[in-house]
Write a protein that holds these residues in place. Structure first.
Motif, PDB file in Angstrom:
ATOM      1  N   UNK A 105       0.845  -1.204   0.000  1.00  0.00           N
ATOM      2  CA  UNK A 105       0.000   0.000   0.000  1.00  0.00           C
ATOM      3  C   UNK A 105       0.886   1.262   0.000  1.00  0.00           C
ATOM      4  N   UNK A 106       2.025   1.163   0.676  1.00  0.00           N
ATOM      5  CA  UNK A 106       2.939   2.306   0.684  1.00  0.00           C
ATOM      6  C   UNK A 106       3.454   2.592  -0.732  1.00  0.00           C
ATOM      7  N   UNK A 107       3.716   1.538  -1.470  1.00  0.00           N
ATOM      8  CA  UNK A 107       4.153   1.715  -2.860  1.00  0.00           C
ATOM      9  C   UNK A 107       3.061   2.450  -3.661  1.00  0.00           C
ATOM     10  N   UNK A 108       1.812   2.077  -3.409  1.00  0.00           N
ATOM     11  CA  UNK A 108       0.689   2.723  -4.112  1.00  0.00           C
ATOM     12  C   UNK A 108       0.589   4.198  -3.677  1.00  0.00           C
ATOM     13  N   UNK A 109       0.830   4.449  -2.382  1.00  0.00           N
ATOM     14  CA  UNK A 109       0.790   5.835  -1.886  1.00  0.00           C
ATOM     15  C   UNK A 109       1.879   6.663  -2.577  1.00  0.00           C
ATOM     16  N   UNK A 110       3.042   6.056  -2.773  1.00  0.00           N
ATOM     17  CA  UNK A 110       4.133   6.787  -3.451  1.00  0.00           C
ATOM     18  C   UNK A 110       3.773   7.055  -4.910  1.00  0.00           C
ATOM     19  N   UNK A 111       3.132   6.092  -5.541  1.00  0.00           N
ATOM     20  CA  UNK A 111       2.696   6.311  -6.935  1.00  0.00           C
ATOM     21  C   UNK A 111       1.680   7.446  -6.997  1.00  0.00           C
ATOM     22  N   UNK A 262     -13.064   5.196   1.698  1.00  0.00           N
ATOM     23  CA  UNK A 262     -11.679   5.597   1.995  1.00  0.00           C
ATOM     24  C   UNK A 262     -11.373   6.962   1.376  1.00  0.00           C
ATOM     25  N   UNK A 263     -11.836   7.188   0.139  1.00  0.00           N
ATOM     26  CA  UNK A 263     -11.510   8.476  -0.478  1.00  0.00           C
ATOM     27  C   UNK A 263     -12.243   9.609   0.238  1.00  0.00           C
ATOM     28  N   UNK A 264     -13.451   9.360   0.729  1.00  0.00           N
ATOM     29  CA  UNK A 264     -14.180  10.405   1.464  1.00  0.00           C
ATOM     30  C   UNK A 264     -13.416  10.800   2.740  1.00  0.00           C
ATOM     31  N   UNK A 265     -13.016   9.799   3.519  1.00  0.00           N
ATOM     32  CA  UNK A 265     -12.359  10.098   4.796  1.00  0.00           C
ATOM     33  C   UNK A 265     -11.001  10.771   4.561  1.00  0.00           C
ATOM     34  N   UNK A 266     -10.274  10.330   3.533  1.00  0.00           N
ATOM     35  CA  UNK A 266      -8.977  10.951   3.241  1.00  0.00           C
ATOM     36  C   UNK A 266      -9.170  12.414   2.836  1.00  0.00           C
ATOM     37  N   UNK A 395      -8.863   0.138   5.824  1.00  0.00           N
ATOM     38  CA  UNK A 395      -9.124   1.557   5.554  1.00  0.00           C
ATOM     39  C   UNK A 395      -8.139   2.436   6.319  1.00  0.00           C
ATOM     40  N   UNK A 396      -7.961   2.139   7.601  1.00  0.00           N
ATOM     41  CA  UNK A 396      -7.073   2.983   8.418  1.00  0.00           C
ATOM     42  C   UNK A 396      -5.629   2.905   7.915  1.00  0.00           C
ATOM     43  N   UNK A 397      -5.236   1.709   7.491  1.00  0.00           N
ATOM     44  CA  UNK A 397      -3.872   1.544   6.981  1.00  0.00           C
ATOM     45  C   UNK A 397      -3.681   2.346   5.687  1.00  0.00           C
ATOM     46  N   UNK A 398      -4.647   2.260   4.794  1.00  0.00           N
ATOM     47  CA  UNK A 398      -4.550   2.992   3.519  1.00  0.00           C
ATOM     48  C   UNK A 398      -4.435   4.490   3.782  1.00  0.00           C
ATOM     49  N   UNK A 399      -5.281   4.992   4.686  1.00  0.00           N
ATOM     50  CA  UNK A 399      -5.300   6.437   4.938  1.00  0.00           C
ATOM     51  C   UNK A 399      -3.999   6.875   5.622  1.00  0.00           C
ATOM     52  N   UNK A 400      -3.563   6.076   6.594  1.00  0.00           N
ATOM     53  CA  UNK A 400      -2.336   6.436   7.334  1.00  0.00           C
ATOM     54  C   UNK A 400      -1.134   6.543   6.387  1.00  0.00           C
ATOM     55  N   UNK A 401      -0.975   5.547   5.519  1.00  0.00           N
ATOM     56  CA  UNK A 401       0.197   5.539   4.649  1.00  0.00           C
ATOM     57  C   UNK A 401       0.130   6.638   3.597  1.00  0.00           C
ATOM     58  N   UNK A 402      -1.074   6.908   3.101  1.00  0.00           N
ATOM     59  CA  UNK A 402      -1.192   7.954   2.085  1.00  0.00           C
ATOM     60  C   UNK A 402      -0.957   9.338   2.700  1.00  0.00           C
ATOM     61  N   UNK A 403      -1.550   9.590   3.861  1.00  0.00           N
ATOM     62  CA  UNK A 403      -1.376  10.909   4.492  1.00  0.00           C
ATOM     63  C   UNK A 403       0.103  11.140   4.815  1.00  0.00           C
ATOM     64  N   UNK A 404       0.756  10.100   5.262  1.00  0.00           N
ATOM     65  CA  UNK A 404       2.179  10.241   5.591  1.00  0.00           C
ATOM     66  C   UNK A 404       2.983  10.683   4.362  1.00  0.00           C
ATOM     67  N   UNK A 405       2.780   9.991   3.255  1.00  0.00           N
ATOM     68  CA  UNK A 405       3.524  10.342   2.034  1.00  0.00           C
ATOM     69  C   UNK A 405       3.145  11.738   1.528  1.00  0.00           C
ATOM     70  N   UNK A 406       1.862  12.085   1.636  1.00  0.00           N
ATOM     71  CA  UNK A 406       1.415  13.386   1.121  1.00  0.00           C
ATOM     72  C   UNK A 406       1.980  14.532   1.957  1.00  0.00           C
ATOM     73  N   UNK A 407       1.904  14.375   3.288  1.00  0.00           N
ATOM     74  CA  UNK A 407       2.303  15.486   4.151  1.00  0.00           C
ATOM     75  C   UNK A 407       3.819  15.658   4.184  1.00  0.00           C
ATOM     76  N   UNK A 408       4.557  14.558   4.003  1.00  0.00           N
ATOM     77  CA  UNK A 408       6.015  14.752   3.966  1.00  0.00           C
ATOM     78  C   UNK A 408       6.463  15.364   2.640  1.00  0.00           C
TER      79      UNK A 408
END
Ligand code: HEM
Length: 441
Positions: A105-111, A262-266, A395-408
Motif C-alpha cells: 500500500x505504501x508503494x501505491x501511496x508513493x505512486x 476511503x476516499x471520502x475520509x482521506x 481503511x485505516x492503513x490505507x489512509x495512514x500511509x497515504x497521508x504520511x507520504x502526502x504530508x512529507x
C-alpha cells in the motif's frame, strides 16, 4: 440533514418515531447514547441491519443463479450473516494484516504522490477531479488487499471507458440511486422506475468488472501455485481455501464498500489539515522525527476527522425482539437509528464541537477537552459491535500511509469557501476541490 435532526430532537425529545412510506419500515431515532447502546447491545446476538433492498432483490431473485443463494456480507441477516462473517473475519481482521500489506500500500501511496506531482500545477484539473484521483488510489489499494494484485489505476490517466473507471462510476451510482430508491419514497417495488433500471445496470457493471478482476487474479494464483506461506496470501486466496463462493462474494463486496469510503475520509482529513496549518506542521514534524509519535498523532487526527464527518451519518439496527427503553416500549421489527454524526457535532458531548482539535484524543482526563467525557458510543464511524465495519483495519492503513507520504511531500492548503458536502445514504463531497499542493522537499 442536521437541521432536520435538530428539529426532530428539539420538538419531540430523545425518542422520535417516523412512520415509513412505500414499504419502508418504521424508524425510531434515539438521541440518547444510553438508549441506543441498550438496544444495540441487546441485539448483538443477532444484529440485523436492513439496507440495500434492491441489491437483495437483485441477488436473490433477478440474478439468483449467479449468486448461488448468497446475500453477501452487506445484506445477509441472521445465521447466514453469522456464518459468512465467521468465515471472513480471520482473513480481514488478522492482526498481521498491517505488516502484510503495508509495503504494497505504501508503494501505491508513493505512486499517488508521484501522479499528484505531475498534475498539481493544473489547478482547474485538481478543482474538478481531486476526488476521482483519490478514488483511483483507494481502488488500487483495496484491490491489492482483496485480490493480491495491482490494477494499474495510477499509471496514467484512465479513459472513462477503462474498466477501473467504470467500476468506480458504478459504485458511485449504486450509492446515489439506492438513496433515491430506498430512503426517498419510491414505487420501485411496483413499477420499474428509471432510477431502478439504472441501479440494476450499475449492479450488473459492478459485478461484471469485479468478476473480470477476480478471475484475472485467480488465473495468476493458479499459475503461481498455492504453495506459499499462509501470511503472504491475499484475502481472495485465503478465502478460496475455505469457501470459493464466499471468497468471490467478499472480494466483490470489498471493491464495492472499500472505495468511496476511503476516499471520502482521506479528503475530509486533508481538508481539515489544510484548514489547520499548525496541526499539519506538527504532523509533518512527527513524520520527520519519530515513527511512533507520527502514528500516535495521526490516529488523533483521523479520529477527529471521523468525528466531524462520518461516511455513514447514522447507524442502524432492526430490532428482532421487544425492548423497553427510557420508559417506552419498542416492539420487534423497528429500525432503530443512532444519529452518530449529528451527536458527534453537538456541544452536549464535545466542547467546541465544530473545531478540528486532534488534541482532544490525546489530553489527560483533567483537561475539559478530554474525549472520554463524551459517552463512548457518541462517535461510531465504523459502526457497532460484531457487525461493525470489516474493512476498518484496511481503511485505516490505507489512509495512514497515504497521508504520511502526502504530508512529507507537500504543504496542503485550501483556498476558497469550505468544502461542500451532500448528505445522502453516505456523505459525499462535491467539487470544487480548492486544494493546492506545494512541495516542501
Ligand atoms: C474509512 C472507511 C470506512 C468507513 C468509515 C466504513 C464504515 C462502515 C460502517 C459504518 C459500516 C456499518 C457497520 C454497522 O452496521 O455496525 C460498515 C460495514 C461494512 N464495511 Fe465499511 N467502512 C469503511 C471502509 C471499508 C472498507 C475499506 C471495506 C472493505 C475492504 C469495507 C467493507 C465493509 C463491509 C463488507 C461492511 C458490512 C459488514 C457486515 O455487515 O458484517 N468498509 N462500514
Amino acid at each position: 440533514m442536521f437541521d432536520v435532526l435538530g428539529i426532530l430532537e428539539g420538538k419531540f425529545g430523545p425518542l422520535v418515531k417516523v412512520d415509513g412510506v412505500f414499504a419502508r419500515g418504521t424508524m425510531l431515532f434515539l438521541f440518547e447514547p444510553d438508549h441506543f447502546e441498550q438496544v444495540y447491545r441487546a441485539e448483538e446476538a443477532n444484529p440485523l441491519r436492513p439496507g440495500f433492498q434492491v441489491l437483495d432483490y437483485y441477488r436473490t431473485q433477478l440474478r439468483k443463479s449467479r449468486y448461488g443463494g448468497l446475500h453477501g456480507l452487506i445484506n445477509a441477516q441472521g445465521p447466514e450473516w453469522r456464518e459468512f462473517r465467521t468465515k471472513v473475519n480471520p482473513a480481514l481482521l488478522l492482526p498481521k494484516l498491517v505488516k502484510l500489506y503495508a509495503p504494497g500500500i505504501d508503494e501505491i501511496a508513493q505512486d499517488f504522490v508521484q501522479r499528484l506531482s505531475q498534475i498539481t500545477h493544473d489547478d482547474a484539473y485538481i478543482k474538478d477531479n481531486f476526488e476521482l484521483e483519490l478514488t483511483k488510489f483507494s481502488l488500487e489499494a483495496t484491490a491489492l488487499v482483496a485480490l493480491g494484485s495491482r490494477l494499474g489505476c495510477l499509471k496514467d490517466s484512465l479513459d472513462s471507458d477503462h474498466p477501473a473507471r467504470r467500476l468506480m462510476k458504478s459504485t458511485r451510482d449504486i450509492f446515489e440511486l439506492t438513496y433515491k430508491l430506498e430512503i426517498r419514497p419510491s414505487p420501485w417495488r411496483y413499477i420499474a422506475t428509471p432510477a431502478y433500471k439504472m441501479v440494476i445496470e450499475a449492479y450488473d457493471t459492478q459485478w461484471e468488472i469485479s468478476m473480470m478482476y477476480i478471475n484475472h487474479a485467480r488465473k495468476k494464483l493458479e499459475q503461481r501455485g498455492y504453495d506459499i506461506p499462509e501470511e503472504e496470501k491475499s484475502v481472495l486466496e485465503k478465502l478460496i481455501a475455505i469457501d470459493e463462493k464466499v471468497a468471490v462474494m467478499m472480494a466483490s463486496e470489498m471493491l464495492l464498500a472499500g472505495i468511496d469510503t476511503v476516499s471520502f475520509v482521506t479528503t475530509s482529513l486533508l481538508f481539515n489539515l489544510a484548514m489547520n496549518q499548525k496541526v499539519q506542521d506538527k504532523l509533518r514534524e512527527e513524520i520527520r522525527t519519530s515513527e511512533s509519535n507520527y502514528k500516535r498523532y495521526f490516529r488523533a487526527c483521523l479520529k477527529e476527522a471521523l468525528r466531524l464527518r462520518h461516511v455513514v451519518p447514522a447507524n442502524l439496527r432492526r430490532t428482532h425482539r421487544d425492548h423497553i427503553v427510557g420508559g417506552y416500549y419498542i416492539p420487534k421489527g423497528i429500525d432503530v437509528i443512532a444519529p452518530n454524526e449529528y451527536l458527534s457535532r453537538s456541544e452536549k458531548f464535545y466542547p467546541q464541537p465544530e473545531e478540528f482539535i486532534p488534541e482532544r484524543w490525546l489530553v489527560e482526563k483533567s483537561d475539559p477537552l478530554y474525549y472520554g467525557n463524551a459517552h463512548p458510543l457518541v462517535t461510531l464511524p465504523f459502526g457497532f459491535g460484531v457487525r461493525s465495519c470489516i474493512g476498518r483495519r484496511i481503511a485505516e492503513l490505507e489512509i495512514e500511509l497515504l497521508i504520511k507520504r502526502l504530508i512529507e511531500e507537500f504543504k496542503v492548503t485550501w483556498n476558497g469557501p469550505p468544502i461542500k458536502i451532500v448528505n445522502k445514504l453516505t456523505n459525499t463531497f462535491v467539487k470544487p476541490y480548492n486544494f493546492t499542493f506545494t512541495s516542501v522537499k
